[in-house]
Enzyme design. Structure first.
Site, PDB file in Angstrom:
ATOM      1  N   GLU A 153       0.779  -1.228   0.000  1.00 32.65           N
ATOM      2  CA  GLU A 153       0.000   0.000   0.000  1.00 32.65           C
ATOM      3  C   GLU A 153       0.820   1.293   0.000  1.00 32.65           C
ATOM      4  O   GLU A 153       0.360   2.310  -0.489  1.00 32.65           O
ATOM      5  CB  GLU A 153      -0.946   0.000   1.217  1.00 32.65           C
ATOM      6  CG  GLU A 153      -2.050  -1.034   1.151  1.00 32.65           C
ATOM      7  CD  GLU A 153      -2.990  -0.813  -0.020  1.00 32.65           C
ATOM      8  OE1 GLU A 153      -3.438   0.332  -0.223  1.00 32.65           O
ATOM      9  OE2 GLU A 153      -3.269  -1.786  -0.742  1.00 32.65           O
TER      10      GLU A 153
ATOM     11  N   SER B  14     -54.476 -21.366  40.158  1.00 31.51           N
ATOM     12  CA  SER B  14     -54.112 -21.896  41.467  1.00 31.51           C
ATOM     13  C   SER B  14     -52.613 -21.981  41.715  1.00 31.51           C
ATOM     14  O   SER B  14     -52.199 -22.313  42.827  1.00 31.51           O
ATOM     15  CB  SER B  14     -54.742 -23.281  41.651  1.00 31.51           C
ATOM     16  OG  SER B  14     -56.144 -23.163  41.752  1.00 31.51           O
TER      17      SER B  14
END
Length: 708
Positions: free
Chosen positions: A85, A359
């Site tokens: 690069e 219940s």
């Protein structure tokens, strides 16, 4: 003379132009500071969410990036990137005059923008805020200014480190560490020269070289070879080393991470809890967090298998089933089943859906009484119907059956409605509500019901997680540990944040032991027989609301509390073709047993603590003599094995003797609705229509579909 005057004027103009250019450059230099903020995506690190083992990945959020310091990146990887690069990286001033001139000319002429940006320029463009990717002279000039300033104010190593952590490498990988994992399945520190050279080659065309084939593979190999040659030319590899390199084998790319099964529900709950604990969505998506959840991968599968194997194929699509498992000692939700995501797009059945507890709420009333001076031998009125001043209508038992004066063990074992209404009046409904709230039930879900005489019968709506968490208090010696789904969170460079749920003393240790003992009788001799585990003790409670609009089994061993509920989104009875209208002691109890059989496999057998008394002098409605051993496996005429296969239309009416069947003699009574898993019948103070005001958009107290 004339020529001299013209030349002189040209020189003056030229000089003025130079001075003007210098002046403009000075102004631009002064007006172009290094941005004080970075681009959000340039530094964001995605978070990874794990199952409780800390190894198995549950989900990933945000950008795939893991920042690493430069010294963790091998020198040959750095050399490869620089060779590919920006060979003059350590010598230039942050910009390349030649490359910049070429790029500017390409932009002015309208030709395709050429390469030529240095590593510093690439970093500036991708790292700092205020710089776009547009192709313009203004943007390019600004990039050059900032690049020069960065080069003057930052070290080259700092620039290279940020670059290697920022640049995109394809395969969804941002930064060298993520790229090393994506292409080679290893950390960047373990990359070979050839592998490092490939990553450097990818930077130029990340999409094309992510998974190259055919002509793209030829191009990738050529680019890789160019990087190797560049490393030789820059002296980073000898001729022999360069010649010895071979094109590396690339790991097959992973498919995009998909959330399957219960994973989306898990992720939703984890995200919601993290938000409550102060972690923002930005933290989660970009903070690089390592999040370990409480979910056990095997138990999550066991929960799903339990539901799918027990429920028959004839189960209507509108019937929903939820399951939640909570560790009593920690409050960790270790497993759940939230339903099928394709049928439950906006909510899950374990956390979000709330239906009447029926219940299964009675044990909170029992615990409140036992913690306030009552004991298991306390006798309450079990006759039917019962008239209470605050109720507009008499409150009946199932089939209007009267039990007389009975102790609290018999009342629980037989789930006698009037006995619990009487107990609630004696102990005080405010104490019942306080006990439930201390056990983790949100007060907002109880407030509108707690003044009703039928409050102890379960007219309030709960989720499976809330109910399992509540019962876990009894298994944990009366101490409730806040239910939670996040085990730990670790941010990059920080210590692990271990999550511990808040601890609340709900009732005394003895009150919890006595409550548990009464609930053991439900499973041994009462409506919860289908939930028995023959290798260890179980305590639990069935629950069935009016017309079986919601049916429950909620139970626990000392190590794990699990709630199972079934309900319909249209508020109709839970009815399975071929199996009839359901009660809590039928399919919910069988799902519970199927899950717990697998969950408890290999776990040590732990006993519950001894009760303060055994309800001696008990009435004829329930056998509580401790000399009786656990009964033999029940027999059914319609299904030889009630534990592993549904029993069609078997009632849940408890036996008055040590049972040999799950329900009563079929010649005695028709199918019932008390807690025969049983619904609180004749509940004059319970709402029968309308949405749940405290859970807008979820479920009403009667299980109705969400409004809005």
């Amino acid at each position: 003379m004339r020529k001299r005057r013209i030349l002189k004027r040209l020189l003056i103009v030229f000089g003025a132009g130079i001075l003007l250019a210098i002046g403009l450059f000075a102004v631009a230099w002064a007006m172009t500071p290094i941005p004080d903020s970075t681009q959000k995506d340039a530094t964001a690190q995605g978070s990874v969410i794990y199952y409780r083992d800390g190894k198995s990945v549950l989900a990933k959020k945000g950008i795939d990036r893991r920042n690493v310091p430069l010294d963790k990146v091998p020198q040959h990887v750095r050399d490869a990137v620089i060779a590919a690069e920006n060979r003059s990286f350590y010598q230039d001033g942050g910009v390349s005059v030649k490359g910049t001139a070429r790029a500017v000319w390409s932009t002015i002429s309208g030709q395709q923008l050429q390469g030529g940006s240095t590593i510093t320029q690439q970093l500036v463009r991708n790292y700092y805020s205020g710089l776009s990717q547009e192709r313009s002279i203004t943007r390019k000039f600004k990039e050059i200014m900032i690049s020069i300033k960065v080069d003057q104010s930052k070290s080259k190593d700092w620039v290279l480190e940020q670059y290697l952590n920022t640049i995109y490498f394809g395969r969804g990988a941002n930064g060298a560490q993520a790229a090393a994992q994506a292409y080679f399945g290893k950390d960047v520190g373990k990359l070979s020269v050839a592998e490092g050279a490939y990553l450097a080659a990818v930077i130029q065309q990340p999409s094309r070289f992510a998974d190259p084939k055919g002509a793209d593979l030829d191009a990738a190999e050529a680019r890789w070879q160019a990087v190797i040659d560049a490393m030789r030319q820059t002296g980073k590899l000898t001729a022999e080393q360069a010649a010895a390199q071979t094109f590396p084998a690339l790991k097959a790319p992973k498919k995009p991470f998909e959330l399957k099964g219960q994973a989306q529900y898990m992720l939703d709950q984890v995200t919601a809890e993290l938000n409550r604990r102060g972690y923002t969505d930005e933290d989660i998506n970009g903070g690089g967090l390592r999040i370990v959840t409480t979910f056990d991968k095997k138990l999550m599968l066991a929960a799903e298998n339990a539901v799918k194997t027990v429920l028959p194929d004839s189960t209507p699509k509108k019937v929903r089933t939820g399951l939640a498992a909570v560790d009593p000692a920690t409050g960790e939700v270790v497993a759940f089943y939230g339903g099928r995501p394709d049928r439950s797009e906006y909510y899950d059945n374990a956390f979000s859906a709330k239906v009447m507890a029926g219940s299964t709420f009675k044990p909170y009333t029992l615990a409140a009484a036992l913690n306030n001076g009552f004991d298991l031998s306390t006798r309450v009125n079990g006759n039917s119907p019962m008239r209470v001043a605050s109720a507009s209508k008499p409150i009946p038992n199932d089939s209007d059956r009267s039990y007389g004066e009975i102790n609290l063990i018999s009342a629980t074992q037989n789930s006698v409605n009037t006995a619990f209404v009487d107990l609630g009046q004696k102990v005080g409904l405010d104490k019942v509500a306080a006990t439930a709230v201390a056990a983790g039930i949100p007060e907002a879900q109880l407030k509108q019901h707690e003044s009703a005489a039928t409050f102890p019968l379960g007219v309030a709506s709960l989720s499976a997680v809330q109910n399992a968490s509540g019962f876990s208090s009894f298994a944990n010696k009366g101490v409730h540990m806040e239910a939670h789904v996040v085990k730990s969170v670790t941010a990059p460079g920080s210590k692990k944040n271990v999550i511990k749920g808040a601890s609340t003393q709900v009732v005394s240790e003895q009150a919890a032991a006595d409550t548990t003992y009464a609930m053991q009788q439900v499973v041994k001799y009462g409506t919860g027989a289908a939930a028995r585990l023959y290798d260890r003790p179980v305590a639990g409670k069935t629950g069935t609301t009016d017309n079986s609009q919601a049916v429950w089994f909620n139970g626990f061993t000392p190590q794990l509390a699990v709630a199972v509920d079934m309900f319909r989104e249209d508020n109709k009875p839970v009815e399975i073709p071929g199996y009839g209208v359901q009660f809590g002691g039928q399919l919910p109890a069988q799902i519970w047993r199927a899950f717990m059989t697998e969950a408890m496999a290999g776990k040590p057998v732990m006993e519950f603590p001894e009760p303060s008394d055994y309800g001696y002098g008990s009435d004829d409605w329930g056998r509580t003599d401790q000399r009786q051993d656990m009964p033999q496996e029940p027999q059914h005429t319609q299904a030889p094995d009630p534990w592993s296969s549904p029993t069609p239309e078997v009632t849940e009416q408890p036996s008055t003797e040590q049972p040999t069947t799950q329900g009563p003699d079929t010649q005695q009574d028709p199918p019932r609705q008390n807690d025969t898993g049983g619904p609180p019948t004749g509940e004059p103070d319970a709402p029968t229509t309308g949405p749940d005001e405290n859970n807008t958009g979820r479920w009403s107290d009667t299980g109705r579909s969400p409004v809005g």
